[in-house]
Design a protein around this motif. Structure first.
Motif, PDB file in Angstrom:
ATOM      1  N   ASN A   1       0.919  -1.142  -0.106  1.00  0.00           N
ATOM      2  CA  ASN A   1      -0.051   0.112  -0.049  1.00  0.00           C
ATOM      3  C   ASN A   1       0.967   1.350   0.153  1.00  0.00           C
ATOM      4  N   THR A   2       2.069   1.087   0.386  1.00  0.00           N
ATOM      5  CA  THR A   2       2.976   2.531   0.256  1.00  0.00           C
ATOM      6  C   THR A   2       3.651   2.629  -1.018  1.00  0.00           C
ATOM      7  N   GLY A   3       3.247   1.716  -2.024  1.00  0.00           N
ATOM      8  CA  GLY A   3       3.596   1.734  -3.206  1.00  0.00           C
ATOM      9  C   GLY A   3       5.124   1.263  -3.259  1.00  0.00           C
ATOM     10  N   THR A   4       5.830   0.509  -2.405  1.00  0.00           N
ATOM     11  CA  THR A   4       6.914   0.036  -2.406  1.00  0.00           C
ATOM     12  C   THR A   4       7.091  -1.499  -3.090  1.00  0.00           C
ATOM     13  N   LYS A   5       7.979  -1.616  -3.650  1.00  0.00           N
ATOM     14  CA  LYS A   5       8.334  -2.936  -4.330  1.00  0.00           C
ATOM     15  C   LYS A   5       8.508  -4.293  -3.244  1.00  0.00           C
ATOM     16  N   VAL A   6       7.499  -4.958  -3.211  1.00  0.00           N
ATOM     17  CA  VAL A   6       7.546  -6.047  -1.906  1.00  0.00           C
ATOM     18  C   VAL A   6       7.334  -7.287  -2.687  1.00  0.00           C
ATOM     19  N   ILE A   7       7.757  -8.218  -1.805  1.00  0.00           N
ATOM     20  CA  ILE A   7       8.014  -9.700  -2.194  1.00  0.00           C
ATOM     21  C   ILE A   7       7.704 -10.494  -0.796  1.00  0.00           C
ATOM     22  N   GLN A   8       6.524 -11.365  -0.736  1.00  0.00           N
ATOM     23  CA  GLN A   8       6.374 -12.117   0.406  1.00  0.00           C
ATOM     24  C   GLN A   8       7.398 -13.546   0.341  1.00  0.00           C
ATOM     25  N   LEU A   9       8.100 -13.859   1.455  1.00  0.00           N
ATOM     26  CA  LEU A   9       8.863 -15.283   1.513  1.00  0.00           C
ATOM     27  C   LEU A   9       8.281 -16.054   2.410  1.00  0.00           C
ATOM     28  N   HIS A  10       7.857 -17.403   2.094  1.00  0.00           N
ATOM     29  CA  HIS A  10       7.286 -18.187   2.946  1.00  0.00           C
ATOM     30  C   HIS A  10       8.494 -19.116   3.437  1.00  0.00           C
ATOM     31  N   THR A  11       8.579 -19.280   4.747  1.00  0.00           N
ATOM     32  CA  THR A  11       9.894 -19.989   5.108  1.00  0.00           C
ATOM     33  C   THR A  11       9.538 -21.448   5.383  1.00  0.00           C
ATOM     34  N   GLY A  12       8.082 -21.642   5.193  1.00  0.00           N
ATOM     35  CA  GLY A  12       7.687 -23.366   5.073  1.00  0.00           C
ATOM     36  C   GLY A  12       7.838 -24.072   6.519  1.00  0.00           C
ATOM     37  N   GLY A  13       7.581 -23.234   7.567  1.00  0.00           N
ATOM     38  CA  GLY A  13       7.682 -23.664   8.934  1.00  0.00           C
ATOM     39  C   GLY A  13       8.812 -23.393   9.692  1.00  0.00           C
ATOM     40  N   MET A  14      10.042 -22.985   8.925  1.00  0.00           N
ATOM     41  CA  MET A  14      11.380 -22.583   9.574  1.00  0.00           C
ATOM     42  C   MET A  14      11.248 -21.411  10.234  1.00  0.00           C
ATOM     43  N   CYS A  15      12.006 -21.330  11.363  1.00  0.00           N
ATOM     44  CA  CYS A  15      11.854 -20.149  12.221  1.00  0.00           C
ATOM     45  C   CYS A  15      12.737 -18.912  11.911  1.00  0.00           C
ATOM     46  N   HIS A  16      13.466 -19.305  10.654  1.00  0.00           N
ATOM     47  CA  HIS A  16      14.614 -17.868  10.562  1.00  0.00           C
ATOM     48  C   HIS A  16      14.728 -18.017   9.022  1.00  0.00           C
ATOM     49  N   LEU A  17      15.448 -17.158   8.387  1.00  0.00           N
ATOM     50  CA  LEU A  17      15.992 -16.978   7.054  1.00  0.00           C
ATOM     51  C   LEU A  17      17.471 -17.326   6.966  1.00  0.00           C
ATOM     52  N   ASP A  18      18.144 -18.037   6.144  1.00  0.00           N
ATOM     53  CA  ASP A  18      19.318 -17.987   6.014  1.00  0.00           C
ATOM     54  C   ASP A  18      19.906 -17.536   4.763  1.00  0.00           C
ATOM     55  N   ALA A  19      21.217 -17.331   4.626  1.00  0.00           N
ATOM     56  CA  ALA A  19      21.708 -16.545   3.534  1.00  0.00           C
ATOM     57  C   ALA A  19      21.312 -17.090   1.943  1.00  0.00           C
ATOM     58  N   GLU A  20      20.939 -18.329   1.851  1.00  0.00           N
ATOM     59  CA  GLU A  20      20.353 -18.998   0.572  1.00  0.00           C
ATOM     60  C   GLU A  20      19.068 -18.404   0.397  1.00  0.00           C
ATOM     61  N   MET A  21      18.273 -18.436   1.271  1.00  0.00           N
ATOM     62  CA  MET A  21      16.799 -18.135   1.158  1.00  0.00           C
ATOM     63  C   MET A  21      16.596 -16.472   0.975  1.00  0.00           C
ATOM     64  N   THR A  22      17.585 -15.814   1.483  1.00  0.00           N
ATOM     65  CA  THR A  22      17.725 -14.419   1.163  1.00  0.00           C
ATOM     66  C   THR A  22      18.218 -14.194  -0.205  1.00  0.00           C
ATOM     67  N   LYS A  23      19.160 -14.780  -0.612  1.00  0.00           N
ATOM     68  CA  LYS A  23      19.367 -14.582  -2.130  1.00  0.00           C
ATOM     69  C   LYS A  23      18.308 -15.047  -3.050  1.00  0.00           C
ATOM     70  N   GLN A  24      17.670 -16.192  -2.500  1.00  0.00           N
ATOM     71  CA  GLN A  24      16.448 -16.246  -3.573  1.00  0.00           C
ATOM     72  C   GLN A  24      15.339 -15.235  -3.509  1.00  0.00           C
ATOM     73  N   GLY A  25      15.038 -14.772  -2.426  1.00  0.00           N
ATOM     74  CA  GLY A  25      14.314 -13.664  -2.083  1.00  0.00           C
ATOM     75  C   GLY A  25      14.689 -12.452  -2.961  1.00  0.00           C
ATOM     76  N   LEU A  26      15.975 -12.053  -2.946  1.00  0.00           N
ATOM     77  CA  LEU A  26      16.416 -11.032  -3.570  1.00  0.00           C
ATOM     78  C   LEU A  26      16.090 -11.099  -5.331  1.00  0.00           C
ATOM     79  N   GLU A  27      16.366 -12.312  -5.588  1.00  0.00           N
ATOM     80  CA  GLU A  27      16.285 -12.611  -7.004  1.00  0.00           C
ATOM     81  C   GLU A  27      14.886 -12.511  -7.350  1.00  0.00           C
ATOM     82  N   GLY A  28      14.009 -12.779  -6.487  1.00  0.00           N
ATOM     83  CA  GLY A  28      12.586 -13.026  -6.732  1.00  0.00           C
ATOM     84  C   GLY A  28      11.758 -11.421  -6.705  1.00  0.00           C
ATOM     85  N   LEU A  29      12.472 -10.790  -6.005  1.00  0.00           N
ATOM     86  CA  LEU A  29      12.207  -9.302  -5.739  1.00  0.00           C
ATOM     87  C   LEU A  29      12.403  -8.356  -7.123  1.00  0.00           C
ATOM     88  N   GLY A  30      13.609  -8.807  -7.621  1.00  0.00           N
ATOM     89  CA  GLY A  30      14.191  -8.226  -8.583  1.00  0.00           C
ATOM     90  C   GLY A  30      14.964  -6.924  -7.860  1.00  0.00           C
TER      91      GLY A  30
END
Lengths: 223, 113
Positions: free
Chosen positions: A81-110
């Motif tokens: 709603n703020t007009g910012t580029k956003v992506i939702q990442l689901h960790t699939g039950g995991m309680c944290h994000l690691d570097a690999e998931m973050t990297k995939q998120g950045l690619e998904g976000l563009g």
């Protein structure tokens, strides 16, 4: 009978993730994109804080947001709603994000062309502290209703953060929260941490925080 | 649970090691956990079956070696256990010491072929 033998590994359990995180940090440096890892307990006001931060900075820089949750996308809608580029990442039950998931998120976000990317980590003060996401800076939010003794209970989280935002200071009168005691406890664990008392709801103190963030982006891009 | 994500990380590292060294079967994974590490060995053991479920490590056993929290006194150079002696040198009662071991959290070795 198979020929089993002992093979030494001698590797720290976080070594692999730490290596991936360092690579990601170097890549983001090349792209002039400052990645902030935002962590807190559930309900501390991460999303509200993000909205007021984005509104303060969106006219002067390109911002992206990655919302990590175990499930749902309510936070992503609020940010969108703020007009910012956003992506939702689901960790699939995991309680944290690691570097690999973050990297995939950045690619998904563009993430190319962004000056600032904020990763809203899973609401949890334990696991995210152990896993380096590749972020340049770690920021955490402690909200007044949680109590000023949180640093004593979750020392690792407070030790690894560059900035602590103490949120909901407008509600200080309703709770026995001692701002000075909280700050002293945090500084004892981490003398270099910057502490900003804010109210994301009323806007009080938010400018000091966004000024710091503006400076951090500048330093990242120019150093 | 905090330990679960960590155990998945262990499996990931071992998998890399197995692939790199062309191993076919891992009988045992040996971890080293310091007494002052944030990991609780009991919970690591409890999470382990969930992490290996459906993987090539389903029959792999887990062994955890506990590393004592040892410190050397800066005054009299006596080596003592930090937890047992409540962070104080039992010889000269000094509170000034350097940690030798106890924060480890690593994969020591695998028994494999």
């Amino acid at each position: 009978m198979k020929n089993f033998k002992i093979l030494e590994i001698k590797e720290g359990i976080f070594d692999n993730n730490n290596k991936e995180a360092d690579l990601l940090r170097a890549e983001l440096k090349q792209q002039n994109n400052l990645l902030i890892n935002l962590m807190s307990s559930p309900g501390s006001g991460k999303t509200t804080t993000l909205v007021s931060t984005i509104n303060a900075l969106k006219d002067e820089m390109k911002i992206g947001v990655m919302e990590a949750d175990i499930d749902s996308d309510v936070d992503a809608h609020t940010i969108a709603n703020t007009g910012t580029k956003v992506i939702q990442l689901h960790t699939g039950g995991m309680c944290h994000l690691d570097a690999e998931m973050t990297k995939q998120g950045l690619e998904g976000l563009g993430s190319e062309g962004l000056d600032l990317t904020i990763l809203e980590n899973v609401g949890n003060l334990v696991c995210p502290a152990e896993f380096d996401t590749g972020a340049a800076k770690n920021v955490m939010i402690l909200s007044v209703p949680e109590g000023d003794d949180k640093p004593l209970k979750y020392p690792l989280m407070f030790s690894i953060c560059d900035v602590l935002l103490i949120n909901k200071i407008d509600a200080m009168g309703f709770f026995d929260f001692d701002l000075e005691a909280a700050t002293t406890r945090v500084k004892k664990l981490n003398p270099n941490i910057k502490v900003f008392p804010i109210s994301a709801k009323t806007g009080e103190g938010v400018e000091a925080w966004t000024n710091w963030l503006r400076g951090a982006v500048k330093d990242w891009q120019e150093s | 649970m905090h330990e679960l994500g960590v155990v998945f990380e262990v499996i990931k590292t071992v998998k890399n090691f197995v692939d790199k060294n062309d191993l076919t079967k891992v009988d045992t994974i040996v971890l080293q956990i310091g007494e002052l590490s944030s990991m609780i060995p009991k919970y690591i053991h409890e999470c382990f079956p969930a992490a290996i479920d459906g993987t090539e490590f389903e029959e792999t056993k887990l062994v955890i070696e506990i590393i004592p929290a040892a410190a050397i006194c800066k005054g009299c150079k006596h080596v003592f256990n930090i937890i047992k002696h409540k962070s104080q040198c039992p010889e000269c009662e000094s509170l000034e010491w350097g940690m030798l071991t106890g924060k480890e959290f690593s994969i020591k070795e695998v028994i494999a072929c």
